[in-house]
Write a protein that holds these residues in place. Structure first.
Motif, mmCIF file in Angstrom:
data_model
loop_
_atom_site.group_PDB
_atom_site.id
_atom_site.type_symbol
_atom_site.label_atom_id
_atom_site.label_comp_id
_atom_site.label_asym_id
_atom_site.label_seq_id
_atom_site.Cartn_x
_atom_site.Cartn_y
_atom_site.Cartn_z
ATOM 1 N N ALA A 198 0.985 -0.983 0.131
ATOM 2 C CA ALA A 198 0.075 0.165 -0.071
ATOM 3 C C ALA A 198 1.056 1.327 0.150
ATOM 4 N N GLU A 199 0.388 2.164 -0.719
ATOM 5 C CA GLU A 199 1.056 3.632 -0.676
ATOM 6 C C GLU A 199 0.098 4.533 0.237
ATOM 7 N N LEU A 200 0.783 5.408 1.175
ATOM 8 C CA LEU A 200 -0.032 6.014 2.140
ATOM 9 C C LEU A 200 0.337 7.398 1.682
ATOM 10 N N ILE A 201 -0.592 8.319 1.476
ATOM 11 C CA ILE A 201 -0.420 9.747 1.462
ATOM 12 C C ILE A 201 -1.151 10.612 2.479
ATOM 13 N N ARG A 202 -0.394 10.921 3.363
ATOM 14 C CA ARG A 202 -0.907 11.459 4.492
ATOM 15 C C ARG A 202 -1.400 13.008 4.106
ATOM 16 N N GLY A 203 -2.622 13.390 4.603
ATOM 17 C CA GLY A 203 -3.540 14.342 4.616
ATOM 18 C C GLY A 203 -3.068 15.671 5.306
ATOM 19 N N GLU A 204 -3.558 16.766 5.454
ATOM 20 C CA GLU A 204 -3.309 17.949 6.367
ATOM 21 C C GLU A 204 -3.538 17.284 7.907
ATOM 22 N N GLY A 205 -2.748 17.564 8.756
ATOM 23 C CA GLY A 205 -3.112 17.444 10.124
ATOM 24 C C GLY A 205 -2.726 16.053 10.614
ATOM 25 N N GLY A 206 -2.414 15.264 9.544
ATOM 26 C CA GLY A 206 -1.899 13.729 10.119
ATOM 27 C C GLY A 206 -3.075 12.792 10.254
ATOM 28 N N LYS A 207 -4.087 13.222 10.161
ATOM 29 C CA LYS A 207 -5.251 12.436 10.851
ATOM 30 C C LYS A 207 -6.010 11.753 9.356
ATOM 31 N N SER A 208 -5.777 12.114 8.248
ATOM 32 C CA SER A 208 -6.383 11.473 6.987
ATOM 33 C C SER A 208 -5.124 10.966 6.172
ATOM 34 N N TYR A 209 -5.732 9.904 5.288
ATOM 35 C CA TYR A 209 -4.736 9.490 4.598
ATOM 36 C C TYR A 209 -5.380 9.122 3.101
ATOM 37 N N ASP A 210 -4.861 9.106 1.923
ATOM 38 C CA ASP A 210 -5.334 8.386 0.680
ATOM 39 C C ASP A 210 -4.364 7.125 0.642
ATOM 40 N N VAL A 211 -5.033 5.838 0.685
ATOM 41 C CA VAL A 211 -4.492 4.884 0.562
ATOM 42 C C VAL A 211 -4.637 4.216 -0.721
ATOM 43 N N ASN A 212 -3.454 3.959 -1.587
ATOM 44 C CA ASN A 212 -3.298 3.385 -2.863
ATOM 45 C C ASN A 212 -3.129 1.738 -2.741
ATOM 46 N N MET A 213 -3.788 0.725 -3.217
ATOM 47 C CA MET A 213 -3.431 -0.530 -3.243
ATOM 48 C C MET A 213 -3.742 -1.337 -4.459
ATOM 49 N N PHE A 214 -2.816 -1.659 -5.233
ATOM 50 C CA PHE A 214 -2.893 -2.082 -6.576
ATOM 51 C C PHE A 214 -3.810 -1.280 -7.431
ATOM 52 N N TYR A 215 -5.129 -1.843 -7.696
ATOM 53 C CA TYR A 215 -6.049 -1.134 -8.592
ATOM 54 C C TYR A 215 -6.949 -0.051 -7.658
ATOM 55 N N ARG A 216 -6.814 0.040 -6.501
ATOM 56 C CA ARG A 216 -7.791 0.411 -5.549
ATOM 57 C C ARG A 216 -7.233 1.466 -4.787
ATOM 58 N N SER A 217 -8.207 2.369 -4.743
ATOM 59 C CA SER A 217 -7.761 3.781 -3.922
ATOM 60 C C SER A 217 -8.870 4.072 -2.555
ATOM 61 N N TYR A 218 -8.545 4.261 -1.541
ATOM 62 C CA TYR A 218 -9.195 4.595 -0.013
ATOM 63 C C TYR A 218 -8.860 5.811 0.314
ATOM 64 N N HIS A 219 -10.167 6.558 0.756
ATOM 65 C CA HIS A 219 -9.818 7.643 1.672
ATOM 66 C C HIS A 219 -10.139 7.458 3.156
ATOM 67 N N VAL A 220 -8.933 7.562 4.094
ATOM 68 C CA VAL A 220 -9.301 7.079 5.384
ATOM 69 C C VAL A 220 -9.184 8.246 6.254
ATOM 70 N N ASP A 221 -10.021 8.265 7.207
ATOM 71 C CA ASP A 221 -9.994 9.368 8.281
ATOM 72 C C ASP A 221 -9.615 8.680 9.417
ATOM 73 N N VAL A 222 -8.738 9.080 10.360
ATOM 74 C CA VAL A 222 -8.601 8.467 11.540
ATOM 75 C C VAL A 222 -9.041 9.319 12.795
ATOM 76 N N VAL A 223 -10.092 9.032 13.561
ATOM 77 C CA VAL A 223 -11.082 9.762 14.514
ATOM 78 C C VAL A 223 -10.241 9.159 15.804
ATOM 79 N N ASP A 224 -9.320 9.813 16.316
ATOM 80 C CA ASP A 224 -8.818 9.312 17.744
ATOM 81 C C ASP A 224 -9.546 9.826 18.964
ATOM 82 N N THR A 225 -9.215 9.264 20.007
ATOM 83 C CA THR A 225 -10.201 9.775 21.288
ATOM 84 C C THR A 225 -10.167 11.206 21.584
ATOM 85 N N GLN A 226 -9.235 11.858 21.217
ATOM 86 C CA GLN A 226 -9.012 13.450 21.169
ATOM 87 C C GLN A 226 -10.013 14.058 20.136
ATOM 88 N N ALA A 227 -9.980 13.670 18.963
ATOM 89 C CA ALA A 227 -10.841 14.281 17.918
ATOM 90 C C ALA A 227 -12.255 13.812 18.183
#
Length: 171
Positions: free
Chosen positions: A54-83
């Motif tokens: 997988a390729e991880l492209i970090r978004g602003e603030g470090g809590k979101s990523y674009d994840v590229n895997m083979f022929y698929r892409s996903y947008h991932v948001d991390v909502v931690d305890t503080q958020a």
């Protein structure tokens, strides 16, 4: 913490990490993966005998990523305890509900109020501990404590009602 992948929301908990071996639960189900990160943002993941890159492209603030895997892409948001806490607090500040609910699993540390107590906006109603962090939960408008449904030291679940309130209407 919550992980948002498109429309899916997963509850992810880190159980243990030793070197590249990571144990976690995803929606309560145990999962063990071996993850090797490269400096360029790519990673190799081994899970159940299968290998993924997988390729991880970090978004602003470090809590979101674009994840590229083979022929698929996903947008991932991390909502931690503080958020999650800040989001819950923002909504609580907007309009006081007739109850206080736990925004995440945790433990009741302190309940400085009793049934019948009148609270002013900004008064602390309960103190919870989650992820080794204590949080004061305050009321955002004048109200009266109607019922306390938990005790100090008690473990609480996500969205569990802790205190019922009666809002005081200004005359």
């Amino acid at each position: 913490m919550e992980i948002h992948i498109g429309d899916r929301v997963a509850d992810v908990t880190l159980v243990n990490k030793e070197g590249n071996r990571v144990e976690l639960t995803i929606d309560g189900k145990p999962c063990v993966v071996d993850i090797v990160m490269a400096e360029n943002g790519s990673c190799s993941i081994l899970h159940d005998g299968n290998s993924y890159n997988a390729e991880l492209i970090r978004g602003e603030g470090g809590k979101s990523y674009d994840v590229n895997m083979f022929y698929r892409s996903y947008h991932v948001d991390v909502v931690d305890t503080q958020a999650k806490y800040l989001r819950m607090k923002k909504h609580a500040d907007e309009r006081q509900s007739d109850k206080i609910v736990a925004p995440m699993p945790g433990k009741v540390v302190s309940i400085p109020v009793q049934p019948g107590d009148e609270l002013k906006a900004g008064d602390i109603a309960i103190v919870l501990e989650a992820m080794k962090m204590q949080s004061n939960y305050k009321v955002s408008s004048d109200c009266r404590v109607k019922n306390i449904l938990v005790t100090e030291g008690e473990a609480v679940q996500d969205n569990q009602t802790l205190i019922e309130l009666e809002l005081i209407q200004e005359a």
